[in-house]
Design an enzyme around this catalytic site. Sequence first.
Site, PDB file in Angstrom:
ATOM      1  N   ASN A 101       0.919  -1.180  -0.117  1.00  0.00           N
ATOM      2  CA  ASN A 101       0.049  -0.187   0.027  1.00  0.00           C
ATOM      3  C   ASN A 101       0.872   1.280  -0.021  1.00  0.00           C
ATOM      4  O   ASN A 101       0.372   2.230   0.020  1.00  0.00           O
ATOM      5  CB  ASN A 101      -1.120  -0.063   1.088  1.00  0.00           C
ATOM      6  CG  ASN A 101      -0.286  -0.045   2.630  1.00  0.00           C
ATOM      7  OD1 ASN A 101       1.035   0.142   2.578  1.00  0.00           O
ATOM      8  ND2 ASN A 101      -0.883   0.344   3.692  1.00  0.00           N
ATOM      9  N   THR A 160      -3.915  -3.972   9.972  1.00  0.00           N
ATOM     10  CA  THR A 160      -2.788  -4.486   9.321  1.00  0.00           C
ATOM     11  C   THR A 160      -2.361  -5.947   9.653  1.00  0.00           C
ATOM     12  O   THR A 160      -2.647  -6.934   8.889  1.00  0.00           O
ATOM     13  CB  THR A 160      -1.814  -3.864   8.829  1.00  0.00           C
ATOM     14  OG1 THR A 160      -2.250  -2.566   8.693  1.00  0.00           O
ATOM     15  CG2 THR A 160      -0.806  -4.378   8.153  1.00  0.00           C
ATOM     16  N   ASN A 206      -7.224 -12.111   5.578  1.00  0.00           N
ATOM     17  CA  ASN A 206      -7.151 -12.147   4.150  1.00  0.00           C
ATOM     18  C   ASN A 206      -6.124 -12.992   3.412  1.00  0.00           C
ATOM     19  O   ASN A 206      -6.284 -13.565   2.727  1.00  0.00           O
ATOM     20  CB  ASN A 206      -7.045 -10.597   3.513  1.00  0.00           C
ATOM     21  CG  ASN A 206      -8.416  -9.851   3.971  1.00  0.00           C
ATOM     22  OD1 ASN A 206      -9.503 -10.405   3.802  1.00  0.00           O
ATOM     23  ND2 ASN A 206      -8.145  -8.492   4.049  1.00  0.00           N
ATOM     24  N   TYR A 256       1.490  -2.712  17.697  1.00  0.00           N
ATOM     25  CA  TYR A 256       2.239  -3.358  17.106  1.00  0.00           C
ATOM     26  C   TYR A 256       2.608  -4.726  17.677  1.00  0.00           C
ATOM     27  O   TYR A 256       2.180  -6.006  17.149  1.00  0.00           O
ATOM     28  CB  TYR A 256       3.533  -2.932  16.792  1.00  0.00           C
ATOM     29  CG  TYR A 256       4.669  -3.598  15.993  1.00  0.00           C
ATOM     30  CD1 TYR A 256       4.236  -3.570  14.369  1.00  0.00           C
ATOM     31  CD2 TYR A 256       5.616  -4.227  16.449  1.00  0.00           C
ATOM     32  CE1 TYR A 256       5.290  -4.266  13.680  1.00  0.00           C
ATOM     33  CE2 TYR A 256       6.435  -4.836  15.627  1.00  0.00           C
ATOM     34  CZ  TYR A 256       6.660  -5.007  14.151  1.00  0.00           C
ATOM     35  OH  TYR A 256       7.160  -5.620  13.307  1.00  0.00           O
ATOM     36  N   ARG A 265      14.419   4.408  13.092  1.00  0.00           N
ATOM     37  CA  ARG A 265      15.247   3.337  13.638  1.00  0.00           C
ATOM     38  C   ARG A 265      16.330   3.502  14.280  1.00  0.00           C
ATOM     39  O   ARG A 265      17.018   4.475  13.603  1.00  0.00           O
ATOM     40  CB  ARG A 265      14.987   1.905  13.012  1.00  0.00           C
ATOM     41  CG  ARG A 265      13.707   1.380  13.367  1.00  0.00           C
ATOM     42  CD  ARG A 265      13.518   0.017  12.915  1.00  0.00           C
ATOM     43  NE  ARG A 265      13.092   0.097  11.600  1.00  0.00           N
ATOM     44  CZ  ARG A 265      12.614  -1.075  11.027  1.00  0.00           C
ATOM     45  NH1 ARG A 265      12.862  -2.262  11.671  1.00  0.00           N
ATOM     46  NH2 ARG A 265      12.089  -0.883   9.699  1.00  0.00           N
TER      47      ARG A 265
HETATM   48  N1  UDP Z   1      17.129   4.364  19.796  1.00  0.00           N
HETATM   49  C1  UDP Z   1      18.059   5.476  20.241  1.00  0.00           C
HETATM   50  N2  UDP Z   1      18.479   6.537  19.242  1.00  0.00           N
HETATM   51  C2  UDP Z   1      17.614   6.709  18.089  1.00  0.00           C
HETATM   52  C3  UDP Z   1      16.504   5.612  17.726  1.00  0.00           C
HETATM   53  C4  UDP Z   1      16.470   4.507  18.645  1.00  0.00           C
HETATM   54  O1  UDP Z   1      18.482   5.414  21.198  1.00  0.00           O
HETATM   55  O2  UDP Z   1      17.836   7.718  17.375  1.00  0.00           O
HETATM   56  C5  UDP Z   1      16.952   3.502  20.786  1.00  0.00           C
HETATM   57  C6  UDP Z   1      15.569   2.947  20.800  1.00  0.00           C
HETATM   58  O3  UDP Z   1      15.015   3.702  22.115  1.00  0.00           O
HETATM   59  C7  UDP Z   1      15.772   1.483  21.265  1.00  0.00           C
HETATM   60  C8  UDP Z   1      16.775   1.027  20.333  1.00  0.00           C
HETATM   61  O4  UDP Z   1      17.451   2.173  20.263  1.00  0.00           O
HETATM   62  O5  UDP Z   1      16.028   1.471  22.516  1.00  0.00           O
HETATM   63  C9  UDP Z   1      16.238   0.455  19.019  1.00  0.00           C
HETATM   64  O6  UDP Z   1      15.369   1.289  18.657  1.00  0.00           O
HETATM   65  P1  UDP Z   1      14.724   1.045  17.102  1.00  0.00           P
HETATM   66  O7  UDP Z   1      13.566   1.777  16.958  1.00  0.00           O
HETATM   67  O8  UDP Z   1      15.542   0.788  16.075  1.00  0.00           O
HETATM   68  O9  UDP Z   1      13.902  -0.409  17.230  1.00  0.00           O
HETATM   69  P2  UDP Z   1      12.982  -1.254  18.446  1.00  0.00           P
HETATM   70  O10 UDP Z   1      14.062  -2.397  18.904  1.00  0.00           O
HETATM   71  O11 UDP Z   1      13.022  -0.392  19.567  1.00  0.00           O
HETATM   72  O12 UDP Z   1      11.910  -1.780  17.900  1.00  0.00           O
END
Ligand code: UDP
Length: 362
Positions: free
Chosen positions: A73, A133, A140, A186, A227
């Site tokens: 999408n 989703t 689906n 999620y 991320r």
């Molecule tokens: N994180 C961070 N700085 C950033 C982005 C993420 O310190 O700029 C930390 C976030 O708080 C988490 C870890 O890095 O503890 C991994 O975050 P991500 O969003 O990549 O994935 P998650 O494993 O949390 O789904």
Amino acid sequence: LIDPLRSAAWSQWSDTGGNPMSLHRPKLHSNRTISRGPKAGRRILVAGGAGFLGSHLCHTLLNDEHVVICMDNFETGRMSNIALLLSDPNFILVRHDIIDPLPDIGPVDEIYNLACAASPPKYQIDPIHTLKTNIWGAINLLELAVSCGAKILQSSTSEVYGDPEISPQSEDYRGCVNTMGPRACYDEGKRAAETLFYDYCQTRGARIRVARIFNTYGPSMCPTDGRVISNFMVQALSGAPLTIYGHGNQTRSFCYVSDMIAGLMALMAAPDSAVGPYNLGNPEEFTIAALAHGILEILGLPPIIHYRDLPQDDPRQRCPDITKANRDLNWAPRISLAEGLSYTMPYFETELRQMKPALIAE
Ligand code: UDP
């Protein structure tokens, strides 16, 4: 915990004189050769095929001579991820949101469900859509799988373990998840999807496989998806301070994308009895602070770091026990973090050159 600056993987990178080109490079998008005509391979639906993992999977399946139907999408999927595939006669692009009844795409042999925003800031924008989703989308796709006897693989997640009390996490650990928090849409959506897969298997004979995917990175990640690896790389390459949330002592285990694709395909190829769930990820565990310093060291940059508040329900530790996947699928990751980061860096350099400075994630 392994200190990445002293781990064997990191010294392997240093031993090359800092030249990542002297290491074996896994095959990625740019290596693919366009097929010349229709092939006798399987018909495979990749839901979420324009996303980070989905697009790598589409490339690999096409290289293996299959017909690939990519359904997306484009909520977080990107046309640029699949641009090289559009002229391939074995590639069919269907713009569709899997929460709606599926269009008629004919029979398929295999279905990979990779359709869901996976970055916390992205899946939290519209949490109800994230739940739909995972639940309506799974229904689906499962109905389609049952109707044509196709194998169907669910990309579940380490998030089903929530903020785990044990480490490493094995598949029989049932998790510690907040049902009413920013990550719940999620986490609980993915947990409900696992249940749907299980119930369709029990009651309708669906040929299911469930993979629990741990943090994965590599080229084609969206530079603005928020991320940690994409943020740190974009920040470091643009001379901005790295943003560590909390004190940086939370841990993650990072799997390079080619290893993850190999794991997903091994699971799909396994006998129907291998329903899972299977943890797929790299069991080398790093603190977020160590990751930040490792990236700065690769680039020879001074450690300029800005500390931000830790988001609510941010898991304190995450490390897969992959004994089961290793035993049943004969799979284990091969790319160390240092090596994978060196493959990923040139991708972000190119992306950055095309981005406006205002878009750089903070
Ligand atoms: N994180 C961070 N700085 C950033 C982005 C993420 O310190 O700029 C930390 C976030 O708080 C988490 C870890 O890095 O503890 C991994 O975050 P991500 O969003 O990549 O994935 P998650 O494993 O949390 O789904």
